[in-house]
Design an enzyme around this catalytic site. Structure first.
Site, mmCIF file in Angstrom:
data_model
loop_
_atom_site.group_PDB
_atom_site.id
_atom_site.type_symbol
_atom_site.label_atom_id
_atom_site.label_comp_id
_atom_site.label_asym_id
_atom_site.label_seq_id
_atom_site.Cartn_x
_atom_site.Cartn_y
_atom_site.Cartn_z
ATOM 1 N N HIS A 193 0.798 -0.942 -0.090
ATOM 2 C CA HIS A 193 0.266 0.050 -0.022
ATOM 3 C C HIS A 193 1.191 1.383 -0.239
ATOM 4 O O HIS A 193 0.646 2.055 -0.675
ATOM 5 C CB HIS A 193 -1.107 0.173 1.195
ATOM 6 N N HIS A 214 -4.003 6.723 -5.189
ATOM 7 C CA HIS A 214 -5.210 7.739 -4.765
ATOM 8 C C HIS A 214 -5.493 9.174 -5.788
ATOM 9 O O HIS A 214 -5.519 9.295 -6.927
ATOM 10 C CB HIS A 214 -5.240 8.110 -3.503
ATOM 11 N N HIS A 223 -7.437 -1.124 -4.587
ATOM 12 C CA HIS A 223 -7.791 -1.795 -3.150
ATOM 13 C C HIS A 223 -8.344 -2.628 -3.405
ATOM 14 O O HIS A 223 -8.563 -3.381 -2.213
ATOM 15 C CB HIS A 223 -8.253 -0.151 -2.582
ATOM 16 N N HIS A 354 -14.807 7.706 3.384
ATOM 17 C CA HIS A 354 -13.331 6.895 3.121
ATOM 18 C C HIS A 354 -12.270 7.688 3.286
ATOM 19 O O HIS A 354 -11.846 6.817 5.444
ATOM 20 C CB HIS A 354 -13.403 6.526 2.244
ATOM 21 N N HIS A 358 -10.737 6.906 8.025
ATOM 22 C CA HIS A 358 -8.655 6.771 8.448
ATOM 23 C C HIS A 358 -8.655 7.276 9.475
ATOM 24 O O HIS A 358 -7.500 7.524 10.180
ATOM 25 C CB HIS A 358 -8.379 7.476 7.298
ATOM 26 N N PHE A 375 -0.806 7.099 5.068
ATOM 27 C CA PHE A 375 -1.163 6.729 3.432
ATOM 28 C C PHE A 375 0.251 5.771 4.303
ATOM 29 O O PHE A 375 0.069 3.944 3.291
ATOM 30 C CB PHE A 375 -0.586 6.780 1.612
ATOM 31 N N HIS A 388 -11.510 -0.996 4.333
ATOM 32 C CA HIS A 388 -11.025 -0.990 2.967
ATOM 33 C C HIS A 388 -12.718 -2.558 2.390
ATOM 34 O O HIS A 388 -12.787 -2.399 0.941
ATOM 35 C CB HIS A 388 -10.408 -1.394 2.186
#
Length: 639
Positions: A193, A214, A223, A354, A358, A375, A388
């Protein structure tokens, strides 16, 4: 398009293939790196075709005869003869893009080190173990067939199946015990990732451009593939190929908390780098910080959460606009585009909720936004994959349940469909996967257990009641109660000149609509979209600003985000690491450090709710929330 008058309007949707794709001399040079070959003039990968036969897949450089611009093409994507190919170079629209397909391709032979934290206090690199491209196979469904379809279930129901829960814990424990040399180990999976999301890979043929999945149309597919192989690895480690990940059901009241199975301190599912204030608290799906809205009761928070979900999932699904897929999934991202300037922005699926989930989960005591808030470190928390899984479920719901119309479910450009990534499978073998093979979860061998969707059943009456409860506009320095029509009249008289910094001040401005009183047929065929262009500089913080339409509230940046009827959406962005090798950003031009970005918000349903479909203009309110010191609003349009 109706455009707000402005001395400077920066257009950021650079989807045309007119960027310098390669140096004028059509020559690629891959330096010898980690024992892999060097190539000049072409990049050759030995793969398998659908029949299992070897296929020499070559990328070749050609030039557009109209512009003399070189392009990198995959022969397998060209179905025309040489004469037809050059004729097509002068065409327009989708055929032009599909003939000159320029998908994003990672140059995995040149993975670079990166500084994980901004201040360099914790160094890490994001490079998974290297592999030989000559032995890498393309993904084929027949080679990854599941005899039993996997069923992903809500994490808050995990204790109902103790056998499955024990398997899950055991699989994670084994994964964490694997040596770093094993690409299936927990840390190496987290690095996958990090590598694709923090610029460790250059784009093939563009050494000065870092790959970032992203804020573009690559986000959902990457993802989905990432979880697909992560799930298969866990099943392999416990010899249960039908093992399925859970999903964090944060769109349902019972799932709007961190799932209990991730809070047991002696469990391999536990991560100490989480926000301790949120372990037993109902989630705020528009969360920014603990300082705002801490006194909101659970019932009110729940109502706001499901209204946000409705606006995120249902509102963008009411028309058959052919561009709807990009609005939901993310903006185009093609080879030659620089994430620092040419890629427009994240889709609705990525922005909210989303990103907010996080930030809700990240540590409130450790610097660097670890683990879920950045990230580079997000994949270290087992909860990341559960989160996810629900994001992927949202994509499935949007495609299979909410779609309902005739617009394409996915962008139809080959630039999108032929982009690919590399992962390690459950046997530690590298495999190349294409975006085009990620669209059907049934073919991929899994599905989601059905769960009630409360955000689908919000009635117009409930929304109108909420509007009446929340409307308290501040006009003339005094708090007064006004009718909606009067408030709307006062608000739409004001117009500001751009550009304007968003640092500490709220921006309110009138924006003209290109067309009012649209017919039902017109609204079905075309989505009215609010387009906010802005310059986005670097930030160590989570970045967020909120957008409202025809709202008379006197908003302040420190106020809690109010998910009311007038709420149109938010821009959000998580924290990146350094990227580019030891934090070296020299590959980026100075002007790129403040990158052109765009936020696009669907308006059709919102204008219906606000009784504004016959208005010549609307008022747009932009409220800075976090990390907006370097944001400058450069244009506000409706298209």
């Amino acid at each position: 398009m109706a455009t707000l008058s402005s001395p400077t309007i920066i257009t950021t949707t650079s989807i045309l293939l007119n960027n310098p794709f390669l140096p004028k001399t059509p020559q690629l040079s891959a330096h010898h790196h980690r024992g892999v070959r060097s190539v000049n003039g072409k990049v050759s990968c030995q793969t398998k075709n659908n029949n299992g036969n070897d296929e020499n897949n070559q990328f070749q450089l050609i030039q557009n005869p109209n512009t003399n611009t070189p392009y990198l093409l995959d022969r397998r994507n060209i179905l025309l003869g040489l004469g037809g190919m050059y004729a097509a170079l002068g065409s327009e629209g989708a055929n032009y893009y599909n003939t000159l397909a320029a998908p994003i391709l990672p140059d995995v032979e040149k993975c670079t080190l990166s500084d994980a934290l901004w201040d360099g206090s914790v160094g890490d690199h994001c490079c998974p173990p290297p592999f030989d491209l000559n032995i890498t196979k393309d993904f084929e469904f027949k080679n990854y067939h599941n005899h039993v379809k996997k069923v992903r279930r809500p994490a808050h129901k995990a204790y109902e199946d103790q056998e499955w829960l024990n398997d899950y814990k055991r699989a994670i424990a084994i994964m964490k015990s694997l040596p770093m040399s094993d690409p299936r180990s927990h840390m190496q999976q987290a690095r996958v990732h990090c590598a694709y999301c923090d610029g460790s890979y250059p784009v093939l043929g563009h050494n000065d451009t870092r790959l970032e999945v992203h804020a573009s149309w690559l986000f959902p597919s990457f993802h989905r593939w990432y979880l697909y192989f992560y799930e298969r690895i866990l099943g392999k480690l416990i010899n249960k190929p039908d093992f399925a990940l859970p999903y964090w059901n944060w769109d349902h009241r019972d799932g709007m908390r961190i799932p209990e199975i991730f809070k047991e301190m002696d469990s391999p599912l536990f991560d100490p780098n989480r926000n301790t204030n949120h372990l037993d608290k109902m989630m705020n799906l528009s969360f920014v910080s603990d300082e705002e809205g801490s006194d909101v009761n659970e019932d009110d928070q729940y109502e706001e959460n499901i209204l946000l979900m409705r606006k995120a999932m249902v509102y963008p699904s009411v028309s058959d606009d052919p561009n709807k897929a990009e609005l939901f999934l993310g903006s185009p991202y093609r080879a030659g585009d620089k994430m620092e300037g040419d890629v427009s922005g994240a889709g609705i699926l990525e922005r909210m909720p989303h990103n907010s989930v996080h930030v809700w989960t990240r540590s409130n005591t450790i610097k660097g936004n670890q683990d879920m808030g950045a990230f580079w470190s997000a994949g270290r928390d087992p909860l990341f994959y559960c989160h996810h899984s629900n994001v992927d479920r949202m994509w499935s719901l949007w495609t299979d349940v909410l779609h309902g119309g005739n617009f394409p479910k996915t962008p139809e450009y080959d630039d999108y469909r032929n982009a690919y990534f590399y992962f390690y499978d459950e046997n530690a073998n590298p495999v190349r996967v294409y975006v085009r093979d990620s669209f059907d979860t049934e073919r991929l061998g899994y599905k989601y257990e059905d769960q009630e969707l409360p955000w689908m059943s919000i009635t117009q009456q409930q929304q109108q009641q909420q509007r009446q409860q929340q409307r308290q506009p501040l006009l003339g320095g005094r708090l007064k109660t006004r009718t909606f029509s009067l408030v709307k009249k006062v608000l739409t008289e004001l117009k500001v000149m751009l550009p304007l910094p968003l640092k500490y001040s709220v921006i309110k401005t009138k924006v003209d609509r290109p067309k009012k009183s649209r017919t039902k047929e017109d609204k079905l065929e075309h989505e009215e979209v609010l387009v906010i262009n802005f310059k986005l500089g670097k930030s160590k913080d989570f970045i967020k600003f909120d957008v409202y339409i025809n709202d008379g509230t006197d908003y302040k940046p420190e106020d809690k985000t109010k998910i009311n009827l007038e709420y149109a959406g938010s821009f959000t962005s998580l924290t990146h690491g350094g990227g580019g090798g030891g934090g070296d950003m020299s590959h980026m031009a100075e002007e790129d450090m403040g990158k052109n970005t765009v936020l696009k918000l669907a308006l059709n349903q919102l204008l219906e709710d606000l009784d504004a479909t016959d208005d010549d203009s609307i008022q747009v309110t932009i409220v800075p929330k976090s990390g907006t010191d370097s944001i400058v609003i450069t244009g506000i349009d409706i298209e």
